[in-house]
Design a protein around this motif. Structure first.
Motif, PDB file in Angstrom:
ATOM      1  N   THR A 159       0.868  -1.170   0.000  1.00 12.40           N
ATOM      2  CA  THR A 159       0.000   0.000   0.000  1.00 12.40           C
ATOM      3  C   THR A 159       0.906   1.222   0.000  1.00 12.40           C
ATOM      4  O   THR A 159       1.781   1.349   0.856  1.00 12.40           O
ATOM      5  N   ARG A 175       0.921   4.955   0.727  1.00 10.48           N
ATOM      6  CA  ARG A 175       0.119   5.955   1.427  1.00 10.48           C
ATOM      7  C   ARG A 175       0.743   7.324   1.159  1.00 10.48           C
ATOM      8  O   ARG A 175       1.828   7.631   1.652  1.00 10.48           O
ATOM      9  N   ASP A 216      -0.873  10.290   1.820  1.00 12.61           N
ATOM     10  CA  ASP A 216      -1.229  11.088   2.989  1.00 12.61           C
ATOM     11  C   ASP A 216      -2.267  10.284   3.768  1.00 12.61           C
ATOM     12  O   ASP A 216      -2.500   9.118   3.458  1.00 12.61           O
ATOM     13  N   GLU A 217      -2.886  10.860   4.744  1.00 13.88           N
ATOM     14  CA  GLU A 217      -3.839  10.120   5.580  1.00 13.88           C
ATOM     15  C   GLU A 217      -5.056   9.621   4.793  1.00 13.88           C
ATOM     16  O   GLU A 217      -5.673   8.647   5.151  1.00 13.88           O
ATOM     17  N   GLU A 218      -5.415  10.301   3.722  1.00 12.50           N
ATOM     18  CA  GLU A 218      -6.627   9.971   2.975  1.00 12.50           C
ATOM     19  C   GLU A 218      -6.358   9.231   1.672  1.00 12.50           C
ATOM     20  O   GLU A 218      -7.247   8.592   1.130  1.00 12.50           O
ATOM     21  N   SER A 219      -5.175   9.325   1.127  1.00 13.10           N
ATOM     22  CA  SER A 219      -4.900   8.840  -0.214  1.00 13.10           C
ATOM     23  C   SER A 219      -3.974   7.626  -0.191  1.00 13.10           C
ATOM     24  O   SER A 219      -2.823   7.732   0.250  1.00 13.10           O
ATOM     25  N   THR A 220      -4.487   6.481  -0.675  1.00 14.02           N
ATOM     26  CA  THR A 220      -3.675   5.270  -0.750  1.00 14.02           C
ATOM     27  C   THR A 220      -3.866   4.618  -2.117  1.00 14.02           C
ATOM     28  O   THR A 220      -4.917   4.764  -2.753  1.00 14.02           O
TER      29      THR A 220
END
Length: 111
Positions: free
Chosen positions: A65, A67, A69-73
């Motif tokens: 995975t 990542r 940022d916190e929202e985008s994977t």
């Protein structure tokens, strides 16, 4: 977006609840039409033993995975490139990540 350069985290998950590897990377993503390429450099560079562990995980199952940022994977496959770089490619959208090998499938029925 034609390109993106920045930091990200590359994660290797044994199952939905167990992350066995998490490393910081600097990525350079280039988009051409419907395709994209990505080179990643591990930052900071890993000690030899940790690099061996990363190489082992890539050999066991190259699904990671990414990542951003916190929202985008993104699901990616990771291969060792030249000079310690990693080559990341998009995991096929039609593929099911559950079809990927699991480290401990008997202990986790969701694996």
């Amino acid at each position: 977006m034609d390109s993106y350069e920045g930091t990200a985290t590359l994660e290797w998950w044994a199952n939905r609840s167990t992350c066995l590897g998490r490393i910081g990377v600097r990525v350079a993503i280039r988009v051409t039409g419907n395709h994209w390429t990505c080179e990643a450099t591990v930052e900071p560079p890993l000690p030899a033993k940790d690099r061996e562990n990363l190489d082992f995980l890539m050999e066991l199952d190259p699904l990671f995975t990414l990542r951003l940022d916190e929202e985008s994977t993104l699901l990616v496959t990771a291969l060792a490139g030249e000079d310690g770089q990693l080559i990341l490619t998009a995991y096929p959208a039609e593929a099911n990540p559950a079809d990927s090998e699991c480290v401990n499938s008997t202990a986790d029925p969701d694996c």
